[in-house]
Design a protein around this motif. Structure first.
Motif, short mmCIF file in Angstrom:
data_model
loop_
_atom_site.label_atom_id
_atom_site.label_comp_id
_atom_site.label_asym_id
_atom_site.label_seq_id
_atom_site.Cartn_x
_atom_site.Cartn_y
_atom_site.Cartn_z
N PHE A 213 24.17 -35.19 -22.04
CA PHE A 213 23.07 -35.73 -22.84
C PHE A 213 23.60 -36.81 -23.78
N PRO A 214 23.13 -38.06 -23.64
CA PRO A 214 23.60 -39.13 -24.53
C PRO A 214 22.97 -39.02 -25.92
N ALA A 215 23.81 -38.82 -26.92
CA ALA A 215 23.28 -38.66 -28.28
C ALA A 215 24.34 -39.05 -29.29
N VAL A 216 23.90 -39.68 -30.38
CA VAL A 216 24.78 -40.02 -31.50
C VAL A 216 24.08 -39.61 -32.79
N LYS A 217 24.85 -39.48 -33.84
CA LYS A 217 24.29 -39.14 -35.14
C LYS A 217 23.76 -40.37 -35.85
N ALA A 218 22.76 -40.17 -36.67
CA ALA A 218 22.27 -41.27 -37.51
C ALA A 218 23.42 -41.79 -38.36
N GLY A 219 23.46 -43.11 -38.54
CA GLY A 219 24.54 -43.72 -39.29
C GLY A 219 25.71 -44.15 -38.44
N THR A 220 25.67 -43.85 -37.13
CA THR A 220 26.74 -44.25 -36.22
C THR A 220 26.75 -45.77 -36.05
N PRO A 221 27.95 -46.41 -36.09
CA PRO A 221 28.00 -47.84 -35.80
C PRO A 221 27.41 -48.15 -34.42
N LEU A 222 26.72 -49.25 -34.32
CA LEU A 222 26.06 -49.61 -33.07
C LEU A 222 27.05 -49.66 -31.91
N LYS A 223 28.26 -50.19 -32.16
CA LYS A 223 29.21 -50.31 -31.05
C LYS A 223 29.60 -48.94 -30.49
N ALA A 225 27.55 -46.33 -30.50
CA ALA A 225 26.36 -45.90 -29.77
C ALA A 225 26.33 -46.53 -28.38
N LEU A 226 26.77 -47.80 -28.30
CA LEU A 226 26.80 -48.48 -27.00
C LEU A 226 27.82 -47.84 -26.07
N LEU A 227 28.94 -47.37 -26.62
CA LEU A 227 29.93 -46.66 -25.81
C LEU A 227 29.35 -45.36 -25.26
N GLU A 228 28.57 -44.64 -26.10
CA GLU A 228 27.93 -43.41 -25.65
C GLU A 228 26.94 -43.70 -24.52
N MET A 229 26.18 -44.76 -24.65
CA MET A 229 25.23 -45.14 -23.60
C MET A 229 25.97 -45.46 -22.31
N SER A 230 27.08 -46.16 -22.42
CA SER A 230 27.86 -46.54 -21.25
C SER A 230 28.47 -45.31 -20.56
N ARG A 231 28.99 -44.37 -21.36
CA ARG A 231 29.62 -43.17 -20.79
C ARG A 231 28.61 -42.28 -20.06
N GLU A 242 20.95 -34.75 -39.17
CA GLU A 242 21.95 -33.71 -39.39
C GLU A 242 21.50 -32.34 -38.88
N THR A 243 20.20 -32.17 -38.59
CA THR A 243 19.71 -30.88 -38.07
C THR A 243 19.46 -30.92 -36.57
N GLN A 244 19.94 -31.98 -35.91
CA GLN A 244 19.78 -32.16 -34.47
C GLN A 244 18.35 -32.53 -34.07
N ARG A 245 17.52 -32.83 -35.06
CA ARG A 245 16.19 -33.32 -34.73
C ARG A 245 16.26 -34.79 -34.35
N LEU A 246 15.30 -35.19 -33.54
CA LEU A 246 15.30 -36.56 -33.03
C LEU A 246 14.86 -37.53 -34.12
N ALA A 247 15.73 -38.49 -34.43
CA ALA A 247 15.41 -39.50 -35.43
C ALA A 247 14.99 -40.81 -34.77
N GLY A 248 15.44 -41.03 -33.55
CA GLY A 248 15.11 -42.28 -32.87
C GLY A 248 15.79 -42.36 -31.52
N ILE A 249 15.62 -43.51 -30.87
CA ILE A 249 16.22 -43.75 -29.56
C ILE A 249 16.66 -45.20 -29.50
N TYR A 250 17.71 -45.44 -28.73
CA TYR A 250 18.17 -46.81 -28.51
C TYR A 250 18.40 -46.97 -27.02
N THR A 251 17.82 -48.03 -26.46
CA THR A 251 17.85 -48.24 -25.01
C THR A 251 18.45 -49.60 -24.66
#
Length: 326
Positions: A213-223, A225-231, A242-251
């Motif tokens: 499951f591709p996921a990063v924490k809020a506050g993560t540098p964009l670069k 997040a892009l590595l997570e998307m690529s992996r 911080e509670t694992q609730r969905l704050a947003g999505i990046y595509t």
């Protein structure tokens, strides 16, 4: 001359269809209380519906058995010759036998009658001769008489087999309605078909969860997040608080829009560029519903959430295609 032959053959083919259509229409007009009595016996059957016939009637019997079995009435075909040599043991006094014979005098079927009577098996006959041996010996007789065969020689079973098949379909569909048989029930009998996939496959069956499951924490540098998307290879990443609730999505689409607005990605964090109103779906929903959401909102992926709003997985259009949903 050749054109005349073509026209003659076309007209013959049309006559075949007209004769067979007429046979079915007249059969519909003849349905009466005997048909409903047959339905009552079949609904009360605590065993299986056994269908038999020889020759072309045997082929029709096999099709009727298959139709009933897939629409909520447990049924199977028994060849009358094999039944006389041991397969009769498949039939019990809890079963109902439907026997097809246009003449009502097929030797292989008639030969079974004494043993069926001794077993106490209920017998429904479908014949084209109400006065035949099979019709007389049956508990219920369904008249499938036709005025003539579509074969110009009057020999090959054509209109008679069509009428018998249509009558079998009428039985199966009436039973389906009486049993309140639903699409979901049909899908359970057809798990390999497209309907089965649409009605049986849930989001939980195909979503990417856990380490996939591709996921990063809020506050993560964009670069990062892009590595997570690529992996993870889904063309998106969820952004979690911080509670694992969905704050947003990046595509991938969001990345293109980010590049249009900013040439320097180094200083950006995911919170600044993410979509804060992502489309989501529950793991318990049908995968077909995910297709509908993607089509409606023109998106290629969805985040899967639980009842508390925690992000637990993701899926995209390719996952749905691999599962045969689209």
């Amino acid at each position: 001359m050749e054109q005349a032959h073509i026209q003659n053959r076309l007209e013959l083919a049309r006559d075949v269809l007209r004769i067979e259509a007429d046979a079915i229409l007249k059969l519909a007009d003849r349905l009466n209380g005997e048909f409903m009595a047959a339905i009552d016996i079949l609904l009360a059957c605590s065993g299986r519906v056994v269908i038999t016939g020889i020759g072309k009637s045997g082929h029709i019997a096999g099709k009727i058995a298959a139709t009933m079995a897939s629409t909520g009435t447990p049924a199977f075909f028994v060849h009358p010759a094999e039944a006389a040599h041991g397969d009769l043991g498949m039939i019990t006094d809890k079963d109902v036998l439907i026997a097809l014979s246009n003449s009502g005098e097929s030797d292989e079927v008639i030969a079974l009658l004494p043993a069926l009577k001794r077993k106490g098996v209920a017998l429904i006959a479908i014949t084209g001769r109400p006065g035949s041996t099979l019709a007389r010996e049956a508990d219920i007789h369904l008249d499938a008489t036709v005025e003539k065969e579509a074969c110009p020689l009057g020999l090959a079973p054509t209109a008679s087999t069509t009428a018998a098949l249509a009558l079998g379909d009428a039985l199966a569909v009436t039973l389906l309605d009486a049993r309140n048989f639903r699409q979901e029930d049909f899908a359970l009998s057809h798990p390999g078909g497209s309907l089965g996939r649409r009605l049986l496959v849930h989001v939980a069956d195909i979503m990417h969860a856990g380490d996939d499951f591709p996921a990063v924490k809020a506050g993560t540098p964009l670069k990062h997040a892009l590595l997570e998307m690529s992996r993870k290879g889904l063309g998106m990443t969820a952004v979690l608080d911080e509670t694992q609730r969905l704050a947003g999505i990046y595509t991938d689409g969001d990345l293109r829009r980010t590049l249009d607005k900013s040439e320097n990605l180094a200083g950006l964090v995911i919170d600044e560029v993410m979509n804060r109103s992502p489309r989501t779906i529950a793991a318990t929903r049908l995968a077909a519903e995910a297709v509908k959401l993607m089509e409606t909102y023109k998106i290629n992926g969805l985040i899967v959430t639980d009842e508390a709003g925690h992000a637990i997985g993701a899926l995209n259009l390719h996952d749905l295609m691999r599962a045969g949903i689209v």
